[in-house]
Write an enzyme that holds these catalytic residues in place. Structure first.
Site, PDB file in Angstrom:
ATOM      1  N   VAL A 117       0.838  -1.208   0.000  1.00 52.91           N
ATOM      2  CA  VAL A 117       0.000   0.000   0.000  1.00 52.91           C
ATOM      3  C   VAL A 117       0.868   1.251   0.000  1.00 52.91           C
ATOM      4  O   VAL A 117       0.646   2.199  -0.774  1.00 52.91           O
ATOM      5  CB  VAL A 117      -0.941   0.000   1.230  1.00 52.91           C
ATOM      6  CG1 VAL A 117      -1.711   1.315   1.295  1.00 52.91           C
ATOM      7  CG2 VAL A 117      -1.898  -1.179   1.159  1.00 52.91           C
ATOM      8  N   LYS A 161      -6.094  -0.129  10.826  1.00 57.67           N
ATOM      9  CA  LYS A 161      -7.328  -0.324  11.600  1.00 57.67           C
ATOM     10  C   LYS A 161      -7.033  -0.752  13.030  1.00 57.67           C
ATOM     11  O   LYS A 161      -7.741  -0.367  13.961  1.00 57.67           O
ATOM     12  CB  LYS A 161      -8.239  -1.336  10.912  1.00 57.67           C
ATOM     13  CG  LYS A 161      -7.668  -2.726  10.757  1.00 57.67           C
ATOM     14  CD  LYS A 161      -7.481  -3.092   9.326  1.00 57.67           C
ATOM     15  CE  LYS A 161      -6.584  -4.295   9.151  1.00 57.67           C
ATOM     16  NZ  LYS A 161      -6.323  -4.602   7.767  1.00 57.67           N
ATOM     17  N   VAL A 194     -11.106   1.008   7.189  1.00 61.16           N
ATOM     18  CA  VAL A 194     -12.298   0.156   7.093  1.00 61.16           C
ATOM     19  C   VAL A 194     -12.748   0.120   5.639  1.00 61.16           C
ATOM     20  O   VAL A 194     -13.022   1.158   5.041  1.00 61.16           O
ATOM     21  CB  VAL A 194     -13.454   0.697   7.957  1.00 61.16           C
ATOM     22  CG1 VAL A 194     -14.657  -0.242   7.876  1.00 61.16           C
ATOM     23  CG2 VAL A 194     -13.015   0.888   9.395  1.00 61.16           C
ATOM     24  N   GLY A 254     -11.069  -0.425   2.979  1.00 55.85           N
ATOM     25  CA  GLY A 254     -10.087  -0.036   1.951  1.00 55.85           C
ATOM     26  C   GLY A 254     -10.684   1.028   1.049  1.00 55.85           C
ATOM     27  O   GLY A 254     -10.980   2.138   1.479  1.00 55.85           O
ATOM     28  N   GLY A 309      -1.660 -12.300  -0.777  1.00 54.43           N
ATOM     29  CA  GLY A 309      -1.409 -11.017  -0.106  1.00 54.43           C
ATOM     30  C   GLY A 309      -2.614 -10.414   0.580  1.00 54.43           C
ATOM     31  O   GLY A 309      -2.563  -9.270   1.013  1.00 54.43           O
ATOM     32  N   GLU A 317      -3.464 -10.935   6.809  1.00 57.45           N
ATOM     33  CA  GLU A 317      -2.631 -10.113   7.679  1.00 57.45           C
ATOM     34  C   GLU A 317      -1.317 -10.836   7.954  1.00 57.45           C
ATOM     35  O   GLU A 317      -1.221 -12.065   7.786  1.00 57.45           O
ATOM     36  CB  GLU A 317      -3.347  -9.875   9.013  1.00 57.45           C
ATOM     37  CG  GLU A 317      -4.633  -9.096   8.891  1.00 57.45           C
ATOM     38  CD  GLU A 317      -4.427  -7.705   8.333  1.00 57.45           C
ATOM     39  OE1 GLU A 317      -3.684  -6.929   8.932  1.00 57.45           O
ATOM     40  OE2 GLU A 317      -5.002  -7.399   7.279  1.00 57.45           O
ATOM     41  N   ASP A 359      -9.574  -8.926  12.747  1.00 60.63           N
ATOM     42  CA  ASP A 359      -9.494  -7.871  11.728  1.00 60.63           C
ATOM     43  C   ASP A 359     -10.891  -7.265  11.484  1.00 60.63           C
ATOM     44  O   ASP A 359     -11.053  -6.047  11.479  1.00 60.63           O
ATOM     45  CB  ASP A 359      -8.939  -8.484  10.429  1.00 60.63           C
ATOM     46  CG  ASP A 359      -8.837  -7.475   9.307  1.00 60.63           C
ATOM     47  OD1 ASP A 359      -7.871  -6.708   9.290  1.00 60.63           O
ATOM     48  OD2 ASP A 359      -9.739  -7.454   8.448  1.00 60.63           O
ATOM     49  N   LYS A 416     -12.444  -3.362  12.477  1.00 57.46           N
ATOM     50  CA  LYS A 416     -13.170  -2.492  11.541  1.00 57.46           C
ATOM     51  C   LYS A 416     -14.563  -2.158  12.090  1.00 57.46           C
ATOM     52  O   LYS A 416     -15.015  -1.012  12.021  1.00 57.46           O
ATOM     53  CB  LYS A 416     -13.265  -3.172  10.170  1.00 57.46           C
ATOM     54  CG  LYS A 416     -11.893  -3.334   9.500  1.00 57.46           C
ATOM     55  CD  LYS A 416     -11.929  -4.321   8.347  1.00 57.46           C
ATOM     56  CE  LYS A 416     -10.554  -4.479   7.714  1.00 57.46           C
ATOM     57  NZ  LYS A 416     -10.456  -5.611   6.784  1.00 57.46           N
ATOM     58  N   GLY A 431      -5.679  -4.766  -0.729  1.00 64.96           N
ATOM     59  CA  GLY A 431      -4.876  -4.697  -1.950  1.00 64.96           C
ATOM     60  C   GLY A 431      -4.285  -3.317  -2.138  1.00 64.96           C
ATOM     61  O   GLY A 431      -4.774  -2.321  -1.608  1.00 64.96           O
TER      62      GLY A 431
HETATM   63  N1  HSE Z   1      -6.543  -8.983   5.932  1.00 69.09           N
HETATM   64  C1  HSE Z   1      -7.473  -8.021   5.477  1.00 69.09           C
HETATM   65  C2  HSE Z   1      -8.471  -8.740   4.581  1.00 69.09           C
HETATM   66  C3  HSE Z   1      -6.753  -6.917   4.722  1.00 69.09           C
HETATM   67  O1  HSE Z   1      -8.276  -9.921   4.296  1.00 69.09           O
HETATM   68  O2  HSE Z   1      -9.458  -8.138   4.190  1.00 69.09           O
HETATM   69  C4  HSE Z   1      -7.565  -5.656   4.588  1.00 69.09           C
HETATM   70  O3  HSE Z   1      -7.936  -5.137   5.812  1.00 69.09           O
END
Ligand code: HSE
Length: 596
Positions: free
Chosen positions: A276, A356, A383, A385, A436, A439, A450, A454, A552
């Site tokens: 990012v 986040k 939150v 993306g 990718g 986390e 995660d 959010k 992403g």
């Molecule tokens: N690990 C998170 C996901 C990345 O899979 O959505 C974005 O927050």
């Protein structure tokens, strides 16, 4: 001006629509489509749907006219029109790709698909018709519609172009027919001047001018036919530069000239340059007119020796040196970045982050630091993306949010769909890591932390209630087996991880991250891989949907850069101990936490 009977009354839908035309002067190469996509995204996250009119890349139409001369001197106008219109078709397709890459729901249309018709000379035609219903249908299922400018279908000859500068005319026509009051024309100048500023230093920029004055001052900047149609249809034209809030407004009334606010450059520090961060760096280095960049903080500067975009350092003191205006945190982890952000905020430095975990766990400390320092914290990308969940929730605080639910974790989407294909859990997780999405510590995705981070942030935004992520109940993906997925599929259902919160009586909220089967027709069922989706119910029972890519490089970088540009544009950033002012409401403004 008296009401025009041909002009539809602006509808509520039209209030949420805008037309933006990107001229060839700002599309000078392929890299510019990323910036044009950012500009479009800025409007989408402020709650508008956008009709994007694409001009050809700079120079391309000239080259096509030359080719039409070389190959077809003396050929019929329509034969030449068929060639010279191709630059716009290509440009619209490129714009569609750039928007898709950042996760915008986009549809690219050809003029014939929306019944856009022209009449008269096929090389200099006038627009005469649009199938408004077919365009409306497309708008219903997308956030951006891209239309090639300059070209249209022609009842007699099949194809036509609208004369040089004809994409301006396309923009005005679509705005007029749909009942949108404004069309924004993005050019490589920041407005209309009394005379050519390149030749005359005494040139003064108009804040506002009428259609007659615009025709006189334009000198080819805006197509004359477009100005005339705008006047007849009561459409205001905004002439603006890429990324600018200010525009010269062409509308009825007395002319107003004004001093252009000096776009002071901001000194910016980037902490972290992973997937990012590298995308954000791309955006920042493309605007040397706006940003001075400190050495970028990375773990191993040696590994960056071939990256010429910036200087790199592993020393936080160097990355944070000098009189900073803006800190952009993209390091990962929760506690260490939160400390750095709090220090910056209390020293009066604005902060943008996509982190986040840091925001969810240290919200109060960060907010206190922001208030102490008179600085702002923006975290749109934390939150959803590129799916503008925070912005949508903020907008719905009036009338009020009753509840919200969403698919907010791409790794969960991926693993659950692989389990549905009969794959083993460990294999599915390993693949998500390779892609990718996952986390650094995949337990954050698997155990629902995660999504809870959010959800905790959204609960703050929606209800002003502090519910730390550790107090949110979570279900683990590891509880779901391929057999459970097969049984759900037999009933026309698919498992999704859903983060949900609902205000209960009093000042309390029920919240959980669950994994449950949903019908294939449910909006969440189709969220694949990094796609995030949310449904937010307001207190009147209306449901508002948000779509986008939640993870992403490009979607997240677009959201971070949109926050950076909001900070850059907003006057509060000009002063380390600012007198907080609200930004110009004529354009999308900051979506950041700032002192009350
Ligand atoms: N690990 C998170 C996901 C990345 O899979 O959505 C974005 O927050």
């Amino acid at each position: 001006m008296s009401p025009n009977p041909d002009q539809p009354e602006p509808s509520r839908e039209a209030d949420r629509l805008c037309v933006i035309k990107f001229g060839g002067s700002v599309l000078t190469g392929l890299a510019d489509y990323s910036e044009a996509a950012s500009e479009t995204y800025r409007h989408i996250r402020s709650g508008e749907k956008v009709i994007v009119i694409a001009s050809a890349l700079q120079g391309e139409t000239d080259a096509l006219y030359e080719e039409s001369e070389l190959v077809g001197a003396g050929a019929s106008p329509v034969a030449r029109a068929r060639l010279v219109r191709l630059g716009e078709f290509r440009s619209a397709a490129l714009m569609g790709l750039a928007l898709d890459r950042i996760g915008v729901r986009v549809i690219v249309v050809d003029p014939g698909e929306i019944g856009l018709f022209a009449e008269g000379d096929p090389l200099d035609a006038g627009l005469c018709g649009l199938d408004v219903e077919s365009l409306r249908k497309k708008i219903e299922c997308a956030d951006a519609i891209v239309v090639p400018g300059f070209t249209a279908s022609h009842h007699e000859s099949g194809a036509a172009v609208l004369g040089r500068g004809g994409a301006d005319l396309t923009a005005v026509m679509l705005a007029a027919k749909i009942g949108i009051r404004r069309a924004r024309l993005i050019k490589n100048v920041d407005g209309v001047y009394t005379c050519n500023p390149a030749k005359n230093p005494a040139a003064v920029r108009f804040d506002r001018l009428d259609y007659t004055a615009a025709t006189a001052a334009s000198e080819g900047l805006i197509q004359d036919k477009a100005i005339h149609m705008a006047e007849a249809a009561g459409v205001q034209l905004e002439i603006a530069a890429m990324g600018a809030v200010q525009a010269s407004c062409i509308m009825p009334g007395p002319a107003i000239t004004g001093a252009l606010r000096n776009n002071q450059r901001k000194r910016i520090a980037l902490l972290g340059c992973g997937a990012v961060g590298s995308g954000v760096l791309d955006h920042v280095v493309r605007r040397p007119d706006l940003f001075d960049l400190n050495p970028v903080l990375v773990r191993d500067p040696g590994a960056r020796s071939s990256d010429a975009r910036a200087a790199f350092t592993s020393d936080a003191a160097i990355a944070l040196s000098d009189r900073l205006d803006l800190l952009v945190e993209m390091m990962g982890g929760a506690d260490e970045p939160a400390v750095l952000m709090a220090e910056a905020l209390s020293a009066g430095v604005d902060v943008v982050t996509a982190n986040k975990a840091a925001v969810a766990r240290h919200f109060d400390a960060l907010k206190d630091a922001a208030v102490r320092g008179g600085a702002r914290l923006a975290y749109s990308a934390a939150v959803g993306g590129g799916a503008p969940m925070i912005e949508t929730v903020r907008r719905l605080r009036t009338p009020g949010v009753a509840g919200l639910e969403g698919v907010m974790n791409g790794t969960a989407n991926f693993i659950l769909s692989k389990l549905g294909e009969g794959r083993a859990f460990a294999d599915a997780l390993a693949e998500a890591q390779e892609l990718g999405f996952a986390e650094a510590d995949p337990r954050a995705d698997v155990e629902g932390h995660d999504a809870a981070d959010k959800l905790s942030i959204l609960i703050r935004e929606a209800f002003d209630i502090s519910l730390p992520p550790e107090h949110i109940a979570k279900q683990s993906l590891a509880e779901i087996t391929p057999e459970m997925c097969a049984a759900a599929a037999a009933h026309g259902k698919v498992y999704k991880q859903i983060a949900r919160a609902r205000r209960t009586s009093g000042n309390a909220v029920d919240a959980a991250v669950t994994i449950e089967p949903v019908c294939l027709s449910h909006p969440f069922a189709g969220a694949r891989n990094e796609q995030n989706r949310a449904l937010i119910t307001d207190i009147n029972g209306r449901i508002h949907a948000v779509f986008g890519k939640g993870a992403g490089r490009w979607p997240t970088a677009a959201a971070v850069f949109a926050d950076i540009m909001d900070m850059q544009r907003s006057p509060a950033c000009d002063n380390p101990v600012p007198d907080i002012q609200m930004p110009d409401r004529s354009a999308p403004g900051p979506t950041c936490l700032q002192p009350a």
